[in-house]
Design a protein around this motif. Sequence first.
Motif, PDB file in Angstrom:
ATOM      1  N   CYS A 109       0.859  -1.233  -0.105  1.00 28.67           N
ATOM      2  CA  CYS A 109       0.109  -0.220  -0.045  1.00 28.67           C
ATOM      3  C   CYS A 109       0.850   1.311   0.072  1.00 28.67           C
ATOM      4  N   LEU A 110       1.834   1.269   0.490  1.00 30.43           N
ATOM      5  CA  LEU A 110       2.902   2.384   0.514  1.00 30.43           C
ATOM      6  C   LEU A 110       3.574   2.638  -0.815  1.00 30.43           C
ATOM      7  N   TYR A 111       3.846   1.773  -1.468  1.00 28.40           N
ATOM      8  CA  TYR A 111       4.448   1.866  -2.726  1.00 28.40           C
ATOM      9  C   TYR A 111       3.474   1.843  -4.030  1.00 28.40           C
ATOM     10  N   GLU A 112       2.520   1.277  -3.806  1.00 27.89           N
ATOM     11  CA  GLU A 112       1.356   1.262  -5.020  1.00 27.89           C
ATOM     12  C   GLU A 112       0.085   1.556  -4.545  1.00 27.89           C
ATOM     13  N   PRO A 113      -0.052   2.521  -3.794  1.00 24.22           N
ATOM     14  CA  PRO A 113      -1.401   2.993  -2.997  1.00 24.22           C
ATOM     15  C   PRO A 113      -2.474   3.000  -4.098  1.00 24.22           C
ATOM     16  N   LYS A 114      -2.338   3.587  -5.333  1.00 20.93           N
ATOM     17  CA  LYS A 114      -3.555   3.801  -6.072  1.00 20.93           C
ATOM     18  C   LYS A 114      -4.034   2.383  -6.683  1.00 20.93           C
ATOM     19  N   LEU A 115      -3.233   1.626  -6.911  1.00 26.63           N
ATOM     20  CA  LEU A 115      -3.446   0.052  -7.259  1.00 26.63           C
ATOM     21  C   LEU A 115      -4.030  -0.855  -6.194  1.00 26.63           C
ATOM     22  N   MET A 116      -3.497  -0.691  -4.941  1.00 30.08           N
ATOM     23  CA  MET A 116      -4.027  -1.524  -3.792  1.00 30.08           C
ATOM     24  C   MET A 116      -5.354  -0.891  -3.363  1.00 30.08           C
ATOM     25  N   TYR A 117      -5.436   0.328  -3.194  1.00 24.92           N
ATOM     26  CA  TYR A 117      -6.824   1.039  -2.707  1.00 24.92           C
ATOM     27  C   TYR A 117      -8.015   0.736  -3.876  1.00 24.92           C
ATOM     28  N   SER A 118      -7.718   0.863  -5.200  1.00 25.43           N
ATOM     29  CA  SER A 118      -8.562   0.534  -6.172  1.00 25.43           C
ATOM     30  C   SER A 118      -9.058  -0.942  -6.215  1.00 25.43           C
ATOM     31  N   LEU A 119      -8.022  -1.833  -5.755  1.00 25.30           N
ATOM     32  CA  LEU A 119      -8.359  -3.261  -5.640  1.00 25.30           C
ATOM     33  C   LEU A 119      -9.315  -3.393  -4.713  1.00 25.30           C
ATOM     34  N   LEU A 120      -9.137  -2.723  -3.454  1.00 23.81           N
ATOM     35  CA  LEU A 120     -10.096  -2.805  -2.279  1.00 23.81           C
ATOM     36  C   LEU A 120     -11.334  -2.414  -2.693  1.00 23.81           C
ATOM     37  N   PHE A 121     -11.474  -1.354  -3.382  1.00 22.99           N
ATOM     38  CA  PHE A 121     -12.799  -0.976  -3.481  1.00 22.99           C
ATOM     39  C   PHE A 121     -13.585  -1.930  -4.691  1.00 22.99           C
ATOM     40  N   LYS A 122     -12.775  -2.372  -5.512  1.00 21.14           N
ATOM     41  CA  LYS A 122     -13.304  -3.217  -6.848  1.00 21.14           C
ATOM     42  C   LYS A 122     -13.815  -4.398  -5.945  1.00 21.14           C
ATOM     43  N   THR A 123     -12.855  -5.345  -5.348  1.00 19.52           N
ATOM     44  CA  THR A 123     -13.091  -6.404  -4.607  1.00 19.52           C
ATOM     45  C   THR A 123     -14.306  -6.429  -3.462  1.00 19.52           C
ATOM     46  N   ALA A 124     -14.430  -5.386  -2.673  1.00 21.30           N
ATOM     47  CA  ALA A 124     -15.382  -5.317  -1.813  1.00 21.30           C
ATOM     48  C   ALA A 124     -16.718  -5.316  -2.562  1.00 21.30           C
ATOM     49  N   TRP A 125     -16.976  -4.601  -3.658  1.00 21.98           N
ATOM     50  CA  TRP A 125     -18.207  -4.349  -4.477  1.00 21.98           C
ATOM     51  C   TRP A 125     -18.314  -5.741  -4.943  1.00 21.98           C
ATOM     52  N   GLN A 126     -17.376  -6.475  -5.658  1.00 21.85           N
ATOM     53  CA  GLN A 126     -17.586  -7.820  -6.194  1.00 21.85           C
ATOM     54  C   GLN A 126     -18.289  -8.814  -5.020  1.00 21.85           C
ATOM     55  N   VAL A 127     -17.785  -8.750  -3.967  1.00 17.87           N
ATOM     56  CA  VAL A 127     -18.088  -9.507  -2.838  1.00 17.87           C
ATOM     57  C   VAL A 127     -19.692  -9.298  -2.465  1.00 17.87           C
ATOM     58  N   ILE A 128     -20.140  -8.212  -2.096  1.00 15.53           N
ATOM     59  CA  ILE A 128     -21.550  -7.528  -1.861  1.00 15.53           C
ATOM     60  C   ILE A 128     -22.294  -8.034  -3.158  1.00 15.53           C
ATOM     61  N   LYS A 129     -22.117  -7.626  -4.203  1.00 16.62           N
ATOM     62  CA  LYS A 129     -22.673  -7.900  -5.358  1.00 16.62           C
ATOM     63  C   LYS A 129     -22.983  -9.553  -5.660  1.00 16.62           C
ATOM     64  N   GLY A 130     -21.884 -10.225  -5.425  1.00 15.92           N
ATOM     65  CA  GLY A 130     -22.080 -11.721  -5.608  1.00 15.92           C
ATOM     66  C   GLY A 130     -22.906 -12.168  -4.694  1.00 15.92           C
ATOM     67  N   PHE A 131     -22.761 -11.941  -3.279  1.00 14.91           N
ATOM     68  CA  PHE A 131     -23.757 -12.565  -2.276  1.00 14.91           C
ATOM     69  C   PHE A 131     -25.060 -12.065  -2.525  1.00 14.91           C
ATOM     70  N   SER A 132     -25.282 -10.822  -2.901  1.00 15.71           N
ATOM     71  CA  SER A 132     -26.880 -10.335  -3.133  1.00 15.71           C
ATOM     72  C   SER A 132     -27.466 -11.079  -4.201  1.00 15.71           C
ATOM     73  N   ALA A 133     -26.800 -11.264  -5.419  1.00 15.80           N
ATOM     74  CA  ALA A 133     -27.311 -11.881  -6.591  1.00 15.80           C
ATOM     75  C   ALA A 133     -27.736 -13.363  -6.280  1.00 15.80           C
ATOM     76  N   ASN A 134     -27.028 -13.893  -5.238  1.00 15.16           N
ATOM     77  CA  ASN A 134     -27.365 -15.342  -4.974  1.00 15.16           C
ATOM     78  C   ASN A 134     -28.592 -15.508  -4.190  1.00 15.16           C
ATOM     79  N   PRO A 135     -29.564 -16.183  -4.638  1.00 10.99           N
ATOM     80  CA  PRO A 135     -31.147 -16.391  -4.446  1.00 10.99           C
ATOM     81  C   PRO A 135     -31.127 -16.600  -2.961  1.00 10.99           C
ATOM     82  N   LYS A 136     -30.174 -17.369  -2.480  1.00  7.06           N
ATOM     83  CA  LYS A 136     -30.126 -17.990  -1.020  1.00  7.06           C
ATOM     84  C   LYS A 136     -30.035 -16.962  -0.025  1.00  7.06           C
TER      85      LYS A 136
END
Length: 376
Positions: A109-136
């Motif tokens: 995060c110190l050396y690649e902050p833009k990359l790491m923080y962008s991945l954090l946003f992207k992955t968090a949304w993927q998780v929320i979206k993926g679980f929400s899409a599950n009919p379970k």
Amino acid sequence: MKRAAYEVAQVLERNREGLAGYCANSWQLRTLHALRKCRSAALGGHIDRCNNPGCHRLHLSYNSCRNRHCPKCQGHKREEWIRAREEELLNVPYFHVVFTLPPELNRACLYEPKLMYSLLFKTAWQVIKGFSANPKFIGANPGMIAILHTWGQNLSLHPHLHCIVPGGGITKSGKWKSARSKGTYLFPVKARSTVFRARFVAALRKELKPRSIAFYESLFKSNWAVYCKRPFFGPSQVVGYLGRYTHKIAIGNHRIKELDNKGVTFAVKDYRHGGKRSLLRLSDQEFIRRFALHVLPKGFARIRHYGILSSYHKKITLTQLRQSLGRVQLQKQKPLQHRLCLVCKKGTLVTLNIFTARGPPEYWMEKLKKQKQNGI
């Protein structure tokens, strides 16, 4: 709020000659200099007069830096942002979800902050979206507001996302579908943590420069913190939460309790021990070094909207949902008071003169001096 006795700007000002030595890049340095000069003669200012006939008091004000990392420039921006979000609230339960990166990734995060923080946003949304899409769980398209914080109470690096997630989503037919258990439960925490870790590490392998197998294996040795707090009692609580977190910075001026020749003393909370309060003392150099860690890359958005709460869906989808779900009843807000006369508290300030770092014209200084002498 009572004015703070000490300010971050004071620490920066008394170390202005050596600020470059505590910064990793020129953008951090520019930010620290902006904060140092905020609301001082160095940025120029303006002369205002109250338009209330019974007051007409003159006010001398120095310009603010308007930097998003500045402790003195967030109040008005926060209020404007919150009021805009109030118009988008849905009459449904909301959940507070936190995604945290492990300490093993702090160096990246110190050396690649833009990359790491962008991945954090992207992955968090993927998780929320993926679980929400599950009919379970829901079986619908969700929404999310995510806010990046990079600090811990002691100003160490602690990247995490505070996310606000409505308890439900929109089905393919365009109807609202609530989360199960009548909005008291969202998704299983352990499963969400496991998926978050797997997806983030997979994305990291693609984006980060080649690392040893041992590095990636170490990331799977500990559980990644994905915390879901109890649902808010109502949309009004969401507004209060937004007010505390959206425009928060690494440390506010009110947390600084003492400045002396030996360093900076500020208040901290230990959340691992029930929010126990204590004081932490750092040298100026270490305080500035830690503060600079949390200056985000230029242009990096730290508040992002996804799904049904994104700008793409707001105009049509949210309007239709508010009509079908019913409007949220909120307390009537007072008008924004950033241009209110602080003396009579009735009139509005009208700018009469704008000046540069050279200072106000003598004409206006004389008027201000006479006003002070007359006790007005």
